[in-house]
Design an enzyme around this catalytic site. Structure first.
Site, PDB file in Angstrom:
ATOM      1  N   HIS A 535      48.292  41.752  47.161  1.00  0.00           N
ATOM      2  CA  HIS A 535      48.001  43.182  47.270  1.00  0.00           C
ATOM      3  C   HIS A 535      49.169  43.923  47.934  1.00  0.00           C
ATOM      4  O   HIS A 535      48.980  44.605  48.941  1.00  0.00           O
ATOM      5  CB  HIS A 535      46.727  43.416  48.089  1.00  0.00           C
ATOM      6  CG  HIS A 535      45.470  42.920  47.443  1.00  0.00           C
ATOM      7  ND1 HIS A 535      44.274  42.792  48.127  1.00  0.00           N
ATOM      8  CD2 HIS A 535      45.216  42.516  46.172  1.00  0.00           C
ATOM      9  CE1 HIS A 535      43.344  42.347  47.307  1.00  0.00           C
ATOM     10  NE2 HIS A 535      43.892  42.167  46.112  1.00  0.00           N
ATOM     11  N   HIS A 582      40.438  45.969  47.728  1.00  0.00           N
ATOM     12  CA  HIS A 582      41.299  45.417  46.686  1.00  0.00           C
ATOM     13  C   HIS A 582      41.911  46.616  45.962  1.00  0.00           C
ATOM     14  O   HIS A 582      41.186  47.453  45.417  1.00  0.00           O
ATOM     15  CB  HIS A 582      40.484  44.544  45.743  1.00  0.00           C
ATOM     16  CG  HIS A 582      39.926  43.319  46.408  1.00  0.00           C
ATOM     17  ND1 HIS A 582      40.339  42.050  46.106  1.00  0.00           N
ATOM     18  CD2 HIS A 582      39.009  43.180  47.403  1.00  0.00           C
ATOM     19  CE1 HIS A 582      39.696  41.172  46.863  1.00  0.00           C
ATOM     20  NE2 HIS A 582      38.877  41.845  47.661  1.00  0.00           N
TER      21      HIS A 582
END
Length: 606
Positions: A535, A582
């Site tokens: 990420h 996310h």
């Protein structure tokens, strides 16, 4: 009209109208077609912007993607096969991080999608907006209320298309349909089949309550608690930026897509007052292939991701002047923050023994050929079964208590009192890239994740050659807060797994976790086992209007690059801080607003 320059093949830009198409070679691009916008990269940022801009039939848009189309690939289409795609595959840039000081000097692969649709074609599809406070803090940090939760809320309805789960089970209590869009581009849903872990996780949440309180929908703006996972899939198939935004728009005459081609440099095309104009791109299919140049009439939109975006900016003379000088790259605009402030979510796997063989879904998929074939056959025949799920059906978001001793010496990095520090996922199995499972051993694992890290890393150049990979240093677990927070994450999982609901299902910690008790042992376990869940954010971060300088950001609130005309960034690199989520969903909604800003023609800083 461009002429042949310095060995580059120049593409004519006289006005013309031709049928939109997907091209695999720059030489196939229509001669004489003028593009108003070129979008570099086709992930959630680039695909969304390109599709929205091409809604106007009076503008021509070209998307340039380094990877292949990637259609009809089983590992991409089948949700449960997502772990086969990361951390490395034929559809990936296959990056590797430098040795991590906070992780016992370990190094590991770092996945980034090199395919039409970008990493949305490789990721594990988790759909999380994050907390309301993240967006309100983005608005505060940038001075632009347009980035606030309330302002962006209508755009979520534009992104999302809530669909029934693959097995069409009753989803009451699993998701709140009133807060989601139903006509957007990206199909989202809850699990399409039960996992063995599901009921135990729900029962444990009910037994423990408190921080483990069972909530209906973590995408309400307050994600704290345990909930059912939502993912970007529908009808048992992954939804991604390429298939959901780009491919439907290819029917338009004004959208072209060029794949298997890498943008190697952004080109200065003039000046406006004291500011350089960047409305040109150079691109090629390999280091030895011909180089092509195209100019646009309006903007170049850089959506190459948190690694490739800063790499391209620096290769083009937009970056830290001291670093550029070392590589012989002339500085056009000194932007000290380009490539800095890299933030990522560290994650560590916590394995527990599974009492029954059939309860370890993912280990069995990897080593039991009969089970794998039966599972895929069910998916191919009816789009049913466990193959319609991602890796987990249960998720939890938590905060460290406000009176915890860590806050006596460290500031709270979260955006507000309802923003999480930590996350966990319950997974029926374990994946080989994390740890190999010995024969005759079955596992249920939990992923403990730090979603509000304070560690910051960097992306830098090692060469002026665009085909040389950048130096990637996420600098994980580099701060006192981060190692303490990861300790809390591990302890939280241990508490959750100790709930009576798991009795008879879990046999106890295993694969080394059984020896982890003291704080020192927890910290050592974290440093030895932590990796990334891919990420990366923040390497071209957004800040208030004003001149470029150290800690002044890279882009303005409207995502235009500071000190430059004709250039904008739309990807995860612009986040002022990493969202406690996310990021894929956040990128989509940022891109929807970016498209609105571009269409409006208004500047945030005029």
């Amino acid at each position: 009209m461009l002429s042949l320059l310095s060995g580059f093949v120049a593409l004519a830009c006289a006005a013309a109208s031709t049928q939109a198409a997907l091209y695999t070679d720059p030489g196939q691009l229509p001669k004489g077609k003028r593009y108003d916008y070129i979008v570099v990269g086709s992930g959630p940022g680039g695909s969304t912007v390109a599709a929205r801009l091409s809604e106007d039939p009076h503008v021509n848009v070209l998307v340039i993607e380094a990877g292949v189309k990637g259609d009809g690939v089983l590992d991409i289409d089948v949700p449960a096969l997502a772990p086969n795609l990361q951390p490395s595959s034929a559809f990936d840039w296959n990056y590797t991080v430098v040795p991590q000081a906070g992780l016992d000097n370990r190094t590991f692969p770092f996945s980034r999608g090199k395919v039409l649709g970008g990493t949305s074609k490789l990721n594990w599809m988790f759909w999380s907006r994050g907390p309301r406070a993240d967006y309100d803090k983005y608005a505060q940090l940038t001075g632009d209320p347009g980035w606030s939760w309330d302002t962006l809320l209508p755009l979520w309805k534009k992104v999302e298309r809530l669909v029934a789960p693959a097995d069409r089970h009753n989803t009451h209590g699993e998701i709140d349909p009133t807060i989601h869009g139903t006509n957007g581009a990206i199909g989202i849903s809850v699990h399409g089949a039960p996992f063995p872990t599901d009921q135990h996780a729900v029962d444990a949440a009910k037994e423990l309550g408190g921080m483990f309180e069972l909530i209906e929908d973590y995408n309400s703006g307050n994600p704290l608690g345990v909930a059912w996972v939502q993912c970007s899939y529908g009808g048992g198939i992954r939804n991604n930026a390429g298939t959901s935004y780009i491919e439907p728009a290819l029917s338009r005459r004004n959208l072209d897509v060029l794949i298997q081609t890498q943008v190697t440099k952004l080109l200065k095309t003039g000046n406006e007052g004291n500011e350089p104009i960047f409305r040109g791109v150079q691109f090629a299919q390999s280091s030895s292939a011909p180089k092509y140049v195209l100019n646009v009439t309006r903007e170049v939109i850089l959506s190459a991701g948190a690694f490739n975006t800063p790499q391209l900016l620096m290769l083009s003379g937009l970056g830290p002047s001291d670093q550029l000088k070392e590589l012989g790259i002339p500085t056009i605009v000194d932007l000290p923050d380009v490539g800095q402030h890299l933030a990522d979510h560290p994650s560590v796997a916590l394995p527990y023994g599974a009492a029954s063989v059939q309860d370890d879904i993912f280990t069995n998929l990897s080593r039991n050929e009969t089970f794998f074939n039966e599972t895929i056959s069910e998916w191919e025949a009816r789009r049913q079964g466990i193959a319609t799920n991602s890796v987990s059906n249960n998720i939890g978001f938590f905060r460290i208590a406000a009176n915890d001793s860590i806050f006596k010496t460290q500031h709270d990095p979260s955006s507000g009192p309802t923003a999480p520090h930590l996350e966990f996922l319950a997974i029926p199995g374990l994946f080989p890239f994390l740890e190999s499972v010995p024969p005759n051993t079955e596992v249920t694992s939990f992923a403990a994740i730090l979603v509000s890290p304070t560690s910051r890393g960097s992306v830098t150049l090692s060469s002026s050659d665009p085909f040389t990979t950048p130096v990637i240093n996420p600098n994980l677990l580099d701060t006192a807060f981060d190692i303490a927070a990861m300790r809390h994450a591990i302890r939280s999982v241990q508490d959750f797994a100790a709930a009576p609901a798991w009795s008879g299902f879990l046999t106890g910690p295993t694969l080394g976790l059984e020896n982890v008790h003291s704080d020192a042992e927890v910290d050592a376990y974290a440093r030895n086992g932590t990796t990334t869940i891919w990420h990366p954010t923040g390497t071209a971060y957004m800040a208030k209007c004003g001149p470029a300088g150290k800690d002044s950001g890279v882009v303005n609130p409207d995502l235009t690059v500071k000190g430059v005309k004709g250039l904008r960034v739309v990807d995860a690199s612009v986040f002022p801080f990493i969202p406690a989520a996310h990021p894929q969903a956040v990128i989509y909604v940022f891109a929807e607003r970016a498209a609105e800003l571009i269409k409006s023609g208004k500047s945030s800083c005029s």
